[in-house]
Design a protein around this motif. Structure first.
Motif, PDB file in Angstrom:
ATOM      1  N   GLN A   3       0.841  -1.201   0.000  1.00 50.66           N
ATOM      2  CA  GLN A   3       0.000   0.000   0.000  1.00 50.66           C
ATOM      3  C   GLN A   3       0.869   1.242   0.000  1.00 50.66           C
ATOM      4  O   GLN A   3       1.877   1.300   0.714  1.00 50.66           O
ATOM      5  N   LEU A   4       0.485   2.213  -0.801  1.00 54.99           N
ATOM      6  CA  LEU A   4       1.061   3.552  -0.754  1.00 54.99           C
ATOM      7  C   LEU A   4      -0.088   4.495  -0.427  1.00 54.99           C
ATOM      8  O   LEU A   4      -1.092   4.513  -1.147  1.00 54.99           O
ATOM      9  N   VAL A   5       0.055   5.249   0.646  1.00 56.90           N
ATOM     10  CA  VAL A   5      -1.031   6.121   1.083  1.00 56.90           C
ATOM     11  C   VAL A   5      -0.524   7.555   1.151  1.00 56.90           C
ATOM     12  O   VAL A   5       0.369   7.860   1.956  1.00 56.90           O
ATOM     13  N   GLU A   6      -1.113   8.392   0.316  1.00 55.16           N
ATOM     14  CA  GLU A   6      -0.733   9.799   0.278  1.00 55.16           C
ATOM     15  C   GLU A   6      -1.601  10.623   1.226  1.00 55.16           C
ATOM     16  O   GLU A   6      -2.762  10.276   1.479  1.00 55.16           O
ATOM     17  N   SER A   7      -1.039  11.703   1.713  1.00 57.88           N
ATOM     18  CA  SER A   7      -1.787  12.644   2.544  1.00 57.88           C
ATOM     19  C   SER A   7      -1.138  14.017   2.425  1.00 57.88           C
ATOM     20  O   SER A   7      -0.041  14.147   1.873  1.00 57.88           O
ATOM     21  N   GLY A   8      -1.826  15.029   2.963  1.00 60.98           N
ATOM     22  CA  GLY A   8      -1.254  16.367   2.996  1.00 60.98           C
ATOM     23  C   GLY A   8      -1.823  17.331   1.980  1.00 60.98           C
ATOM     24  O   GLY A   8      -1.467  18.513   1.978  1.00 60.98           O
ATOM     25  N   GLY A   9      -2.690  16.853   1.105  1.00 63.03           N
ATOM     26  CA  GLY A   9      -3.295  17.742   0.121  1.00 63.03           C
ATOM     27  C   GLY A   9      -4.292  18.684   0.774  1.00 63.03           C
ATOM     28  O   GLY A   9      -4.614  18.565   1.958  1.00 63.03           O
ATOM     29  N   GLY A  10      -4.779  19.636  -0.013  1.00 64.31           N
ATOM     30  CA  GLY A  10      -5.763  20.580   0.488  1.00 64.31           C
ATOM     31  C   GLY A  10      -5.861  21.787  -0.405  1.00 64.31           C
ATOM     32  O   GLY A  10      -5.332  21.804  -1.520  1.00 64.31           O
ATOM     33  N   LEU A  11      -6.541  22.798   0.103  1.00 63.15           N
ATOM     34  CA  LEU A  11      -6.716  24.052  -0.617  1.00 63.15           C
ATOM     35  C   LEU A  11      -5.721  25.074  -0.075  1.00 63.15           C
ATOM     36  O   LEU A  11      -5.625  25.260   1.151  1.00 63.15           O
ATOM     37  N   VAL A  12      -5.010  25.726  -0.964  1.00 68.40           N
ATOM     38  CA  VAL A  12      -4.006  26.702  -0.557  1.00 68.40           C
ATOM     39  C   VAL A  12      -4.051  27.868  -1.536  1.00 68.40           C
ATOM     40  O   VAL A  12      -4.391  27.695  -2.716  1.00 68.40           O
ATOM     41  N   GLN A  13      -3.712  29.044  -1.046  1.00 65.61           N
ATOM     42  CA  GLN A  13      -3.683  30.223  -1.909  1.00 65.61           C
ATOM     43  C   GLN A  13      -2.417  30.234  -2.755  1.00 65.61           C
ATOM     44  O   GLN A  13      -1.395  29.658  -2.362  1.00 65.61           O
ATOM     45  N   PRO A  14      -2.454  30.899  -3.891  1.00 64.43           N
ATOM     46  CA  PRO A  14      -1.228  31.031  -4.694  1.00 64.43           C
ATOM     47  C   PRO A  14      -0.102  31.636  -3.864  1.00 64.43           C
ATOM     48  O   PRO A  14      -0.318  32.560  -3.065  1.00 64.43           O
ATOM     49  N   GLY A  15       1.083  31.080  -4.036  1.00 68.98           N
ATOM     50  CA  GLY A  15       2.233  31.500  -3.252  1.00 68.98           C
ATOM     51  C   GLY A  15       2.421  30.713  -1.972  1.00 68.98           C
ATOM     52  O   GLY A  15       3.461  30.838  -1.311  1.00 68.98           O
ATOM     53  N   GLY A  16       1.430  29.919  -1.617  1.00 70.46           N
ATOM     54  CA  GLY A  16       1.501  29.139  -0.394  1.00 70.46           C
ATOM     55  C   GLY A  16       2.288  27.850  -0.556  1.00 70.46           C
ATOM     56  O   GLY A  16       2.867  27.575  -1.618  1.00 70.46           O
ATOM     57  N   SER A  17       2.295  27.063   0.517  1.00 69.20           N
ATOM     58  CA  SER A  17       3.069  25.817   0.557  1.00 69.20           C
ATOM     59  C   SER A  17       2.215  24.674   1.071  1.00 69.20           C
ATOM     60  O   SER A  17       1.279  24.878   1.848  1.00 69.20           O
ATOM     61  N   LEU A  18       2.567  23.493   0.632  1.00 67.18           N
ATOM     62  CA  LEU A  18       1.998  22.254   1.156  1.00 67.18           C
ATOM     63  C   LEU A  18       3.104  21.212   1.206  1.00 67.18           C
ATOM     64  O   LEU A  18       4.043  21.249   0.397  1.00 67.18           O
ATOM     65  N   ARG A  19       2.956  20.274   2.114  1.00 66.38           N
ATOM     66  CA  ARG A  19       3.878  19.143   2.190  1.00 66.38           C
ATOM     67  C   ARG A  19       3.065  17.868   2.075  1.00 66.38           C
ATOM     68  O   ARG A  19       2.241  17.580   2.942  1.00 66.38           O
ATOM     69  N   LEU A  20       3.318  17.146   1.013  1.00 69.38           N
ATOM     70  CA  LEU A  20       2.652  15.863   0.817  1.00 69.38           C
ATOM     71  C   LEU A  20       3.501  14.743   1.404  1.00 69.38           C
ATOM     72  O   LEU A  20       4.730  14.811   1.359  1.00 69.38           O
ATOM     73  N   SER A  21       2.837  13.727   1.921  1.00 77.66           N
ATOM     74  CA  SER A  21       3.512  12.545   2.434  1.00 77.66           C
ATOM     75  C   SER A  21       2.964  11.306   1.739  1.00 77.66           C
ATOM     76  O   SER A  21       1.786  11.257   1.378  1.00 77.66           O
ATOM     77  N   CYS A  22       3.815  10.324   1.599  1.00 78.26           N
ATOM     78  CA  CYS A  22       3.427   9.032   1.033  1.00 78.26           C
ATOM     79  C   CYS A  22       4.031   7.959   1.924  1.00 78.26           C
ATOM     80  O   CYS A  22       5.253   7.820   1.963  1.00 78.26           O
TER      81      CYS A  22
END
Length: 120
Positions: A3-22
């Motif tokens: 299994q590979l399970v991703e998380s960390g997505g969402g809604l963000v404004q332009p210029g913002g940051s997100l960190r995805l994990s798998c």
């Protein structure tokens, strides 16, 4: 069972940051190169970042170079995608995949994806 399970997505404004994990289970992550793909609405899926096993060399699509960073923590069986300076065109579903090497066109295993939306 792999299994590979991703998380960390969402809604963000332009210029913002997100960190995805798998997080991987059922396979030794250190034996695989790991790639992040994304699929934007109405577009084909594209590979955006890859990290090899062993030497941990990284590769990026031109569209994300300098803004995204892929990394891996084999002890945690986890791969990350740090996304900075996000743009609306980064919107899409992000998938992680395990492959033999970053040169390969074949992905051995896929996750289900996590949704990223960049919008004001």
């Amino acid at each position: 069972q792999v299994q590979l399970v991703e998380s960390g997505g969402g809604l963000v404004q332009p210029g913002g940051s997100l960190r995805l994990s798998c997080v991987a289970s059922g396979l030794p992550l250190d034996y695989f190169a790991m790639r992040w793909h994304r699929q934007a609405p109405g577009k084909e899926r594209e590979g955006v970042a890859c990290v090899n096993s062993g030497d941990d060399n990284t590769y990026y699509a031109d569209s994300v170079k300098g803004r995204f960073t892929i990394s891996r923590d084999n002890a945690k069986n986890t791969v990350y995608l740090q996304m900075n300076s996000l743009k609306p065109e980064d919107t899409g579903r992000y998938y992680c995949a395990a492959t033999g090497t970053c040169d390969s066109d074949y992905e051995n295993f896929w996750g289900q994806g996590t949704q990223v939306a960049v919008s004001s």
